[in-house]
Design a protein around this motif. Structure first.
Motif, PDB file in Angstrom:
ATOM      1  N   SER A  38       0.831  -1.208   0.000  1.00 31.99           N
ATOM      2  CA  SER A  38       0.000   0.000   0.000  1.00 31.99           C
ATOM      3  C   SER A  38       0.867   1.259   0.000  1.00 31.99           C
ATOM      4  CB  SER A  38      -0.966  -0.016   1.188  1.00 31.99           C
ATOM      5  OG  SER A  38      -0.247  -0.140   2.399  1.00 31.99           O
ATOM      6  N   GLY A  39       2.072   1.180   0.543  1.00 32.51           N
ATOM      7  CA  GLY A  39       2.963   2.333   0.544  1.00 32.51           C
ATOM      8  C   GLY A  39       3.447   2.734  -0.839  1.00 32.51           C
ATOM      9  N   ALA A  40       3.288   1.855  -1.810  1.00 30.52           N
ATOM     10  CA  ALA A  40       3.724   2.154  -3.179  1.00 30.52           C
ATOM     11  C   ALA A  40       2.607   2.765  -4.017  1.00 30.52           C
ATOM     12  CB  ALA A  40       4.252   0.892  -3.859  1.00 30.52           C
ATOM     13  N   LYS A  41       1.428   2.982  -3.410  1.00 29.39           N
ATOM     14  CA  LYS A  41       0.283   3.467  -4.184  1.00 29.39           C
ATOM     15  C   LYS A  41       0.575   4.811  -4.864  1.00 29.39           C
ATOM     16  CE  LYS A  41      -4.709   4.046  -4.207  1.00 29.39           C
ATOM     17  NZ  LYS A  41      -4.651   5.080  -5.207  1.00 29.39           N
ATOM     18  N   GLY A  42       1.279   5.705  -4.170  1.00 29.41           N
ATOM     19  CA  GLY A  42       1.593   7.005  -4.769  1.00 29.41           C
ATOM     20  C   GLY A  42       2.402   6.853  -6.046  1.00 29.41           C
ATOM     21  N   GLU A  43       3.362   5.953  -6.013  1.00 29.30           N
ATOM     22  CA  GLU A  43       4.201   5.739  -7.195  1.00 29.30           C
ATOM     23  C   GLU A  43       3.392   5.103  -8.335  1.00 29.30           C
ATOM     24  OE1 GLU A  43       8.737   4.153  -8.003  1.00 29.30           O
ATOM     25  OE2 GLU A  43       7.851   4.019  -6.007  1.00 29.30           O
ATOM     26  N   VAL A  44       2.512   4.166  -7.977  1.00 32.50           N
ATOM     27  CA  VAL A  44       1.649   3.546  -8.993  1.00 32.50           C
ATOM     28  C   VAL A  44       0.711   4.596  -9.584  1.00 32.50           C
ATOM     29  CG1 VAL A  44      -0.229   1.882  -9.333  1.00 32.50           C
ATOM     30  CG2 VAL A  44       1.807   1.216  -8.045  1.00 32.50           C
ATOM     31  N   ASP A  45       0.130   5.426  -8.718  1.00 36.86           N
ATOM     32  CA  ASP A  45      -0.769   6.476  -9.212  1.00 36.86           C
ATOM     33  C   ASP A  45      -0.049   7.422 -10.167  1.00 36.86           C
ATOM     34  OD1 ASP A  45      -2.935   5.450  -7.893  1.00 36.86           O
ATOM     35  OD2 ASP A  45      -2.843   6.871  -6.212  1.00 36.86           O
ATOM     36  N   ARG A  46       1.201   7.744  -9.867  1.00 31.79           N
ATOM     37  CA  ARG A  46       1.961   8.632 -10.760  1.00 31.79           C
ATOM     38  C   ARG A  46       2.141   8.002 -12.143  1.00 31.79           C
ATOM     39  NH1 ARG A  46       4.278  10.234  -6.049  1.00 31.79           N
ATOM     40  NH2 ARG A  46       5.829   8.576  -5.974  1.00 31.79           N
ATOM     41  N   LEU A  47       2.269   6.674 -12.182  1.00 36.39           N
ATOM     42  CA  LEU A  47       2.414   5.993 -13.477  1.00 36.39           C
ATOM     43  C   LEU A  47       1.087   5.927 -14.246  1.00 36.39           C
ATOM     44  CD1 LEU A  47       4.650   2.956 -12.432  1.00 36.39           C
ATOM     45  CD2 LEU A  47       5.324   4.841 -13.942  1.00 36.39           C
ATOM     46  N   LEU A  48      -0.028   5.855 -13.506  1.00 28.63           N
ATOM     47  CA  LEU A  48      -1.306   5.554 -14.158  1.00 28.63           C
ATOM     48  C   LEU A  48      -2.226   6.755 -14.352  1.00 28.63           C
ATOM     49  CD1 LEU A  48      -2.153   2.183 -12.349  1.00 28.63           C
ATOM     50  CD2 LEU A  48      -1.057   2.509 -14.587  1.00 28.63           C
ATOM     51  N   GLU A  49      -2.256   7.662 -13.385  1.00 25.88           N
ATOM     52  CA  GLU A  49      -3.225   8.765 -13.461  1.00 25.88           C
ATOM     53  C   GLU A  49      -2.867   9.714 -14.601  1.00 25.88           C
ATOM     54  OE1 GLU A  49      -3.687  10.485  -9.563  1.00 25.88           O
ATOM     55  OE2 GLU A  49      -4.696   8.673  -8.831  1.00 25.88           O
ATOM     56  N   GLY A  50      -3.817   9.978 -15.443  1.00 30.05           N
ATOM     57  CA  GLY A  50      -3.607  10.842 -16.602  1.00 30.05           C
ATOM     58  C   GLY A  50      -2.896  10.152 -17.750  1.00 30.05           C
ATOM     59  N   ASN A  51      -2.530   8.889 -17.580  1.00 29.22           N
ATOM     60  CA  ASN A  51      -1.849   8.146 -18.653  1.00 29.22           C
ATOM     61  C   ASN A  51      -2.872   7.787 -19.735  1.00 29.22           C
ATOM     62  OD1 ASN A  51      -0.635   6.093 -20.231  1.00 29.22           O
ATOM     63  ND2 ASN A  51       0.801   5.674 -18.576  1.00 29.22           N
ATOM     64  N   PRO A  52      -2.640   8.238 -20.973  1.00 32.65           N
ATOM     65  CA  PRO A  52      -3.632   7.982 -22.028  1.00 32.65           C
ATOM     66  C   PRO A  52      -3.822   6.498 -22.369  1.00 32.65           C
ATOM     67  CG  PRO A  52      -1.632   8.945 -22.950  1.00 32.65           C
ATOM     68  CD  PRO A  52      -1.484   8.979 -21.457  1.00 32.65           C
ATOM     69  N   LEU A  53      -2.909   5.639 -21.925  1.00 35.80           N
ATOM     70  CA  LEU A  53      -3.068   4.202 -22.179  1.00 35.80           C
ATOM     71  C   LEU A  53      -4.139   3.586 -21.283  1.00 35.80           C
ATOM     72  CD1 LEU A  53       0.689   3.104 -22.281  1.00 35.80           C
ATOM     73  CD2 LEU A  53      -0.845   3.366 -24.238  1.00 35.80           C
ATOM     74  N   VAL A  54      -4.369   4.193 -20.130  1.00 31.44           N
ATOM     75  CA  VAL A  54      -5.260   3.599 -19.126  1.00 31.44           C
ATOM     76  C   VAL A  54      -6.716   3.879 -19.479  1.00 31.44           C
ATOM     77  CG1 VAL A  54      -5.928   3.583 -16.685  1.00 31.44           C
ATOM     78  CG2 VAL A  54      -3.503   3.761 -17.331  1.00 31.44           C
ATOM     79  N   VAL A  55      -7.456   2.795 -19.730  1.00 28.88           N
ATOM     80  CA  VAL A  55      -8.886   2.901 -20.042  1.00 28.88           C
ATOM     81  C   VAL A  55      -9.691   2.853 -18.747  1.00 28.88           C
ATOM     82  CG1 VAL A  55     -10.807   1.794 -21.262  1.00 28.88           C
ATOM     83  CG2 VAL A  55      -8.515   1.822 -22.291  1.00 28.88           C
ATOM     84  N   GLY A  56      -9.259   2.012 -17.800  1.00 21.81           N
ATOM     85  CA  GLY A  56      -9.972   1.907 -16.539  1.00 21.81           C
ATOM     86  C   GLY A  56      -9.176   1.131 -15.510  1.00 21.81           C
ATOM     87  N   ARG A  57      -9.515   1.350 -14.238  1.00 24.84           N
ATOM     88  CA  ARG A  57      -8.820   0.676 -13.135  1.00 24.84           C
ATOM     89  C   ARG A  57      -9.836   0.154 -12.136  1.00 24.84           C
ATOM     90  NH1 ARG A  57      -4.639   5.058 -10.687  1.00 24.84           N
ATOM     91  NH2 ARG A  57      -4.046   3.307  -9.352  1.00 24.84           N
TER      92      ARG A  57
END
Ligand SMILES: [Zn+2]
Length: 126
Positions: A63-82
């Protein structure tokens, strides 16, 4: 189809596990090795040719890595849904649907793999 034979050396514990699973599901070791090889090749070499790609990144991380995962995924045009879940062991588990060029998906998967305990890509394209 005529099958080909070859010798395979496994660590004793892996051999025992293979034998145990083969008995449990009522098949032989060769059938499991064949299935495992087919899945491994499909997973590992999916990105060997460039193509329009889509599929799921299945990830589990502390759970401590969530910030880093969010930085990779949020606003990323590849991500359709989570879809995000919490395990009983204080980990985060996510299924992320992505769509884009196979090179871009491969790079995102590689970045996620560096952050996550487990990270697997399951393509839905052919
Ligand atoms: Zn693909």
């Amino acid at each position: 189809m005529r099958k080909r034979r070859f010798g395979v050396s496994l660590e004793p514990e892996l051999f025992e596990e293979l034998e145990r699973v083969a008995k449990a599901v009522g098949t032989d070791r060769s059938r499991i090795v064949s299935m495992a090889t087919r899945e491994y090749l499909a997973d590992r070499f999916h990105f060997a040719r460039q193509h329009p790609c889509e599929g799921f990144i299945i990830a589990c991380y502390a759970s401590g890595a969530k910030g880093e995962v969010d930085r990779l995924l949020e606003g990323n045009p590849l991500v359709v849904g989570r879809a995000h879940f919490h395990t009983e062991g204080d980990c985060c588990a996510e299924a992320i649907y992505v769509r884009g060029s196979s090179d871009s998906v491969w790079e995102l998967h590689a970045s996620m793999s560096r952050v996550c305990r487990h990270c697997r890509y399951v393509p839905v394209c052919t």
